[in-house]
Structure formats: structure tokens, C-alpha cells
Design a protein around this motif. Sequence first.
Motif, PDB file in Angstrom:
ATOM      1  N   ALA A  70      -8.559  -2.947  18.801  1.00  0.00           N
ATOM      2  CA  ALA A  70      -8.857  -1.616  19.327  1.00  0.00           C
ATOM      3  C   ALA A  70      -7.951  -0.544  18.739  1.00  0.00           C
ATOM      4  CB  ALA A  70      -8.724  -1.616  20.855  1.00  0.00           C
ATOM      5  N   SER A  71      -6.799  -0.968  18.176  1.00  0.00           N
ATOM      6  CA  SER A  71      -5.849   0.017  17.656  1.00  0.00           C
ATOM      7  C   SER A  71      -6.197   0.505  16.250  1.00  0.00           C
ATOM      8  CB  SER A  71      -4.443  -0.587  17.634  1.00  0.00           C
ATOM      9  OG  SER A  71      -4.343  -1.607  16.654  1.00  0.00           O
ATOM     10  N   VAL A  72      -7.156  -0.155  15.590  1.00  0.00           N
ATOM     11  CA  VAL A  72      -7.540   0.280  14.250  1.00  0.00           C
ATOM     12  C   VAL A  72      -8.200   1.649  14.340  1.00  0.00           C
ATOM     13  CG1 VAL A  72      -8.937  -0.238  12.219  1.00  0.00           C
ATOM     14  CG2 VAL A  72      -7.835  -2.095  13.474  1.00  0.00           C
ATOM     15  N   PRO A  73      -7.656   2.681  13.691  1.00  0.00           N
ATOM     16  CA  PRO A  73      -8.223   4.038  13.817  1.00  0.00           C
ATOM     17  C   PRO A  73      -9.615   4.118  13.203  1.00  0.00           C
ATOM     18  CG  PRO A  73      -6.522   3.985  12.128  1.00  0.00           C
ATOM     19  CD  PRO A  73      -6.481   2.643  12.795  1.00  0.00           C
ATOM     20  N   ALA A  74     -10.499   4.806  13.900  1.00  0.00           N
ATOM     21  CA  ALA A  74     -11.861   4.975  13.386  1.00  0.00           C
ATOM     22  C   ALA A  74     -11.886   5.954  12.222  1.00  0.00           C
ATOM     23  CB  ALA A  74     -12.775   5.464  14.511  1.00  0.00           C
ATOM     24  N   PHE A  83       0.837  -1.196   0.000  1.00  0.00           N
ATOM     25  CA  PHE A  83       0.000   0.000   0.000  1.00  0.00           C
ATOM     26  C   PHE A  83       0.876   1.252   0.000  1.00  0.00           C
ATOM     27  CE2 PHE A  83      -1.892  -3.409   2.551  1.00  0.00           C
ATOM     28  CZ  PHE A  83      -3.049  -3.669   1.827  1.00  0.00           C
ATOM     29  N   PRO A  84       1.647   1.478  -1.063  1.00  0.00           N
ATOM     30  CA  PRO A  84       2.614   2.593  -1.049  1.00  0.00           C
ATOM     31  C   PRO A  84       1.960   3.965  -0.974  1.00  0.00           C
ATOM     32  CG  PRO A  84       2.442   1.613  -3.243  1.00  0.00           C
ATOM     33  CD  PRO A  84       1.686   0.716  -2.322  1.00  0.00           C
ATOM     34  N   ARG A  85       0.832   4.195  -1.679  1.00  0.00           N
ATOM     35  CA  ARG A  85       0.218   5.519  -1.682  1.00  0.00           C
ATOM     36  C   ARG A  85      -0.465   5.802  -0.351  1.00  0.00           C
ATOM     37  NH1 ARG A  85      -2.190   6.882  -7.723  1.00  0.00           N
ATOM     38  NH2 ARG A  85      -0.243   6.463  -8.860  1.00  0.00           N
ATOM     39  N   LEU A  86      -1.120   4.802   0.204  1.00  0.00           N
ATOM     40  CA  LEU A  86      -1.751   4.993   1.507  1.00  0.00           C
ATOM     41  C   LEU A  86      -0.696   5.272   2.567  1.00  0.00           C
ATOM     42  CD1 LEU A  86      -4.349   4.919   3.182  1.00  0.00           C
ATOM     43  CD2 LEU A  86      -3.990   2.459   3.469  1.00  0.00           C
ATOM     44  N   ALA A  87       0.423   4.551   2.501  1.00  0.00           N
ATOM     45  CA  ALA A  87       1.497   4.765   3.466  1.00  0.00           C
ATOM     46  C   ALA A  87       2.088   6.164   3.334  1.00  0.00           C
ATOM     47  CB  ALA A  87       2.590   3.717   3.274  1.00  0.00           C
ATOM     48  N   ALA A  88       2.073   6.717   2.106  1.00  0.00           N
ATOM     49  CA  ALA A  88       2.696   8.023   1.877  1.00  0.00           C
ATOM     50  C   ALA A  88       1.831   9.174   2.367  1.00  0.00           C
ATOM     51  CB  ALA A  88       2.999   8.195   0.392  1.00  0.00           C
ATOM     52  N   VAL A  89       0.511   9.035   2.358  1.00  0.00           N
ATOM     53  CA  VAL A  89      -0.339  10.190   2.633  1.00  0.00           C
ATOM     54  C   VAL A  89      -1.101  10.098   3.951  1.00  0.00           C
ATOM     55  CG1 VAL A  89      -0.643  10.558   0.160  1.00  0.00           C
ATOM     56  CG2 VAL A  89      -2.396   9.298   1.428  1.00  0.00           C
ATOM     57  N   SER A  90      -1.211   8.911   4.545  1.00  0.00           N
ATOM     58  CA  SER A  90      -2.053   8.784   5.734  1.00  0.00           C
ATOM     59  C   SER A  90      -1.236   8.919   7.013  1.00  0.00           C
ATOM     60  CB  SER A  90      -2.776   7.439   5.741  1.00  0.00           C
ATOM     61  OG  SER A  90      -3.542   7.304   6.929  1.00  0.00           O
ATOM     62  N   PRO A  91      -1.587   9.855   7.891  1.00  0.00           N
ATOM     63  CA  PRO A  91      -0.899   9.954   9.189  1.00  0.00           C
ATOM     64  C   PRO A  91      -1.155   8.731  10.064  1.00  0.00           C
ATOM     65  CG  PRO A  91      -2.121  11.978   8.691  1.00  0.00           C
ATOM     66  CD  PRO A  91      -2.566  10.949   7.701  1.00  0.00           C
ATOM     67  N   GLN A  92      -2.200   7.976   9.767  1.00  0.00           N
ATOM     68  CA  GLN A  92      -2.545   6.791  10.565  1.00  0.00           C
ATOM     69  C   GLN A  92      -1.916   5.517  10.004  1.00  0.00           C
ATOM     70  OE1 GLN A  92      -5.084   9.020   9.502  1.00  0.00           O
ATOM     71  NE2 GLN A  92      -4.892  10.078  11.474  1.00  0.00           N
ATOM     72  N   ARG A 132      -8.241  -6.960   3.338  1.00  0.00           N
ATOM     73  CA  ARG A 132      -7.217  -7.902   3.787  1.00  0.00           C
ATOM     74  C   ARG A 132      -7.189  -7.998   5.311  1.00  0.00           C
ATOM     75  NH1 ARG A 132      -2.123  -6.849  -0.406  1.00  0.00           N
ATOM     76  NH2 ARG A 132      -3.403  -6.710  -2.295  1.00  0.00           N
ATOM     77  N   TYR A 133      -7.416  -6.884   5.972  1.00  0.00           N
ATOM     78  CA  TYR A 133      -7.455  -6.920   7.435  1.00  0.00           C
ATOM     79  C   TYR A 133      -8.615  -7.789   7.919  1.00  0.00           C
ATOM     80  CZ  TYR A 133      -8.438  -5.443  12.210  1.00  0.00           C
ATOM     81  OH  TYR A 133      -8.707  -5.454  13.549  1.00  0.00           O
ATOM     82  N   ASP A 158      -0.667  -0.308   9.585  1.00  0.00           N
ATOM     83  CA  ASP A 158       0.331  -1.326   9.278  1.00  0.00           C
ATOM     84  C   ASP A 158       0.487  -2.291  10.451  1.00  0.00           C
ATOM     85  OD1 ASP A 158       2.229  -2.587   7.712  1.00  0.00           O
ATOM     86  OD2 ASP A 158       3.874  -1.356   8.460  1.00  0.00           O
ATOM     87  N   ALA A 159       0.542  -1.738  11.670  1.00  0.00           N
ATOM     88  CA  ALA A 159       0.688  -2.590  12.852  1.00  0.00           C
ATOM     89  C   ALA A 159      -0.528  -3.486  13.039  1.00  0.00           C
ATOM     90  CB  ALA A 159       0.915  -1.722  14.093  1.00  0.00           C
TER      91      ALA A 159
END
Length: 591
Positions: free
Chosen positions: A407-411, A259-268, A550-551, A273-274
Motif C-alpha cells: 500500500a505504500s508504493v506511490p501511485a 538507482f542514483p538518478r531516480l533517488a536524486a530527482v524523485s520526491p517519492q 525489480r519490485y 526505497d522502503a
Amino acid sequence: MSEVDHVLRSQVDRVNRLVVQLQEQVGAVSGQVNAVGAATQQARGELQQLRDEFLAFAQQTKLTANVQLAQTRVGVVQDKIQHEFGHHKKVRRTAVGMLQAFDTGLVSEEVVRNVSDELMIQSPRYWLAPALVALAAWSADDRSLCDRAVEEAFRRSPARTSLLFALVLRRQGRQETSVRWLRHYLRAQNPAELGREFAVILESISQGAFGGAGRELLRTTLAQWREALLDDESADDAQVARWRAEVESLRGPSAQQEFPRLAAVSPQWAQLDAALGAARAQRALLDKYSAMLAREDRPSQRLEDAVDDILDRLVSEYDTEELPHRRELAYQEAVISHGGDEDAARKAADLDHAALEETLDYLTIQTTSALTPAAIGASPATQRLSVAACADWFAQAHAGFSRDYQASVPADVQAHFATQHSLGAQTFNLPPWTGSFTTPPDQLEHSLVAHWDHHTAVLIASLSYPLKRKLIGPAAVSGAVLLLFMGLSAWFAIIAALIVFGIWGGVLYQRAERARKHQHNVRVTLEAAKHDSVLHLRGAYAELRDWQSRYQEADALMPKARELIKELATAQHAASPYDGRVVSGTAEGSA
């Protein structure tokens, strides 16, 4: 009149030359400004690249130095072990030979004398040396020497001496005497500070080495130990923590390349990823422990062979004094195997740290035989029994692990386009923009486009050339020329005014045309940059949907993993030293 015309023409030519020179100077300055801007941008990029290369070089140099230092330290530690404990190897080799000779009854008085002279002198503190002398003296029917050697061995290490004699006597068919030695061994133990050799007891029970009487003795003792230790809440929590570390170790790797684009633009992204890596641990857990559950553990064909293996481990394992050096050696070797990464080496060494402790509590031995059986000398059969006994801790750790990553998945997952998110935005110095992926895609794109349009409109407007306002000056000058020369000649005045206005206005018009073309080029460039941003946003939005799919797929395996852990709790196919219950096994009526 001709003289006046000549003067006027000279002045008009002079004004024309001045205008042309001014135009050339303005063009030259504009070109220089553009060149400086391009050079500055290029220099900035080269400096950033140089910085990255320097940091990478410095990191690689550090890792290489760590490997070289670790290789040096490995040699030093090995030399120290050889110098201080090299004689222990001889004792261990002699022990193996002595046990074989003891079985065949070929231990002569000469052998007894050689063992006494060599091993006792060379190993003044090692418990195994007098124990071997006792066995040799017993075989040679030297009661006095045997008693003295037993007392000396027991003084040096009561637990190991008792265990050695218990196993040897069991192999000789002296069941009752071996159980007495075993009882003596157990009475001397502190369940909170057991020696590492206690793992041999667990292994021997899984092989049925002590018969029914020995199994009952251990069953009662271990049940009491477990109950006493579990009264301490911190001891229970410590085992849960070890199983939590086991589940954590099954995490999947980073999915940034997926997920390169999501990783580049999302602060979450770090949270996403975790969470995905943790969810993928469910599949790894199922694969690992399903294989363990399905594995068919073949018992030894002869019980004596299994006892021989246990004895071999007892007489060949490291002495307590060697353990600090062995721990240091294990860490330095881990540094080498991890390419100089000290943090990774420390984590790898910590996985087996408990197995290298000088003393362990019974619960830790139980967990260690389940998690790192090779480090503690447990067989696959004992490992499975240990996992079954630790199922409650395993279940608690798994439940906490699953609960935490869920619980760590951001809303609210956001997209943050910083000034540097693209070359166009960086060149234009576009202010940051943030949007939420909970917003419908069309509205999100519209917000990003509006952000671009709002901040670029000012720049595009500033590039417009104010031709009408600029023409006021030439018009005023032309009017002045007209009034000045009207008294001399109306036609001349009109012609002069038109010439002045035409030349000056022509220059201004050319400037306006260049400004219009530049404005158009800038608008096209910004539109392309805006389009790139929109495409990047669309890609990130699509990757987020893919991530969610995938999650959910990985997380859906959690109930199956939970059921597998419950199934492991019942997977006891042999006598277990952990469960506090008598498990039926081979008949021992003759013991």
C-alpha cells in the motif's frame, strides 16, 4: 580657416579619446563583475564542502567518544558483576562437579561439610547453594541436613529448586518423584510472570525428559495457560508485534546506489526505497525459514546426555539479581560493535531484550524460543517446534507487513528538478520544475525543455545590444555638427559629421559585437545545461522502469513465503509443548 580646422580637429580628437576611455572603463568593469561572480561561486562551493567535512568530523568524533565511553563502562560493569556476583561462579562450578560426583556416588561426609561451610556462607541469597547442600546431604544419607537445605533452597527460589530436583531425580531414574516435583513447580507458576528458567522446561519436553506422565502434565498445564493468556487481546497483539519485528528485520538494504538518478530527482524516493527493501524481505524470509525447515535435527544419542545439558544450563545461567547488569553490559558491548552508533546498538540490544527480562509470560517465552533460541537456551529442535506453534502470529505479521509495503508504493511518482539539480541550473538560478512519470516520456521531456526555454529566453533577450537605438545619439550629434559648421564650409561640416558618427558608431558596433558573442556563449551554455537536465530525466525514467521490474520480481515471492509459513505450522517432528495436543513419541510405558 586653418585655425578653425585646428580647433575642430582638436575637439574631434578629444571626443575620440573620451570614447576610447569610456570603452576601456566599461570593459574593465565587466571583467571585474565576472571575476567577482566566479570568486563568489567558488567561495560558496568551498564553504559547503567545509561544512560537510566539519559535520562528518563532528559525527566521527561523537562515535569515537561513544566507543571509548562504552569501553570504560564495560570494564565498570564487569568489575561490578565480579564484585557482587563473582561467588556465584564458584557455586555454579561446584554445582557441575557435584552433579558428576552425585552420579558416581562419591559424595562423602567431608564433601557435604565443605559444601555446607563454603557455599552457604559465601552465597547467603543464592538458591543454588542450599540446593547443592541438599543433594550432597541426600547422597550422604543425612536426612536432617537434607530437609533443612531443601527448605532453605525452596524459600529462596521455589521454582528453580523444584525444577532442579525434578531434573536430577529424572536422571536418577526416579520418574514418579520427578513428576511430583514438576507438578509442584508448575503449580507455583504464574503464566504471565514466568521465570527465565521455564525455557528449560520447554527444552526438556522437546527431549522427552519427563516421560509420558510428565508430558501429559505439561500438555494440560500449558494448554490452560495458553487459553487463559490469549483471552487478553493485548497479549496476542504483543506476540504479533514481535513477529512483525522479525519480518521487518529481514528488509533489504537501501537501493540508492542501484538507482542514483531516480533517488536524486524523485520526491517519492524514500517510499520507493522502503517498498523495495520490504519486498526483498520475502526472499530473505524464504531462505531463512526454508533452511530451518530442511534442517535435520539430530537428537541426542542418549536421553541422559540431553538432561545433563539442560541441568548444566539451569545451574549456570544468570541469577535474577544479575540481569540488570547483564542488560547494561550487553548494550555497552553493542555500542562498541556498532562503532559508537547508539541507535543501532539500542535496536540490536532490543532484539534480545525479552530474553533478559526478569519474568516473561508464557507466550513471550514461546516466541523467544522461536526467534532468539540462543538467548533463551533452546535447541534447534525446540526452535522449530516454537516456530510451528507461533505460525498464526507469524502469518498475521507477514500479512500485515506485506499489505503495508504494497500500500505504500506511490501511485504517482514525480520528478522534481530543483534549482540546484545541476551546475547550469544553479548558475542560471532556474526555477524548480516538477513533472509526473505517469506522463509519456516524450511529453515529459517536452515539458522540461519548454520550462528551460521559457525561463532562459528572458535572459538571452536581455543580453542583446540595442544598436539601432544606441545609434540615435551619434546620429543626432552628427546632425548638430553638420548644421553648426554648414555656414563655414559645407565640405568641412559633412566631413566632421561623418567623423563623429563613424567613430562613435564604430565604438557602439564593437560593443554590439561583444554583446552578440556573449549572448551566443550564454545560449550555448544554457543549451548544454538543458541537455544535461533532459539526460538526467531520461535516466531517472529508465531507472523507475527498472525499479518497477525489480519490485515486482521481489513482491512475486510473497505467496511462496505465505505458503512456507503454513508449512511451518505442520513441521512438528517431536512432542510439542505448545500445540495443546498429545504428540506421539518414544514409548514411556515403563515410566
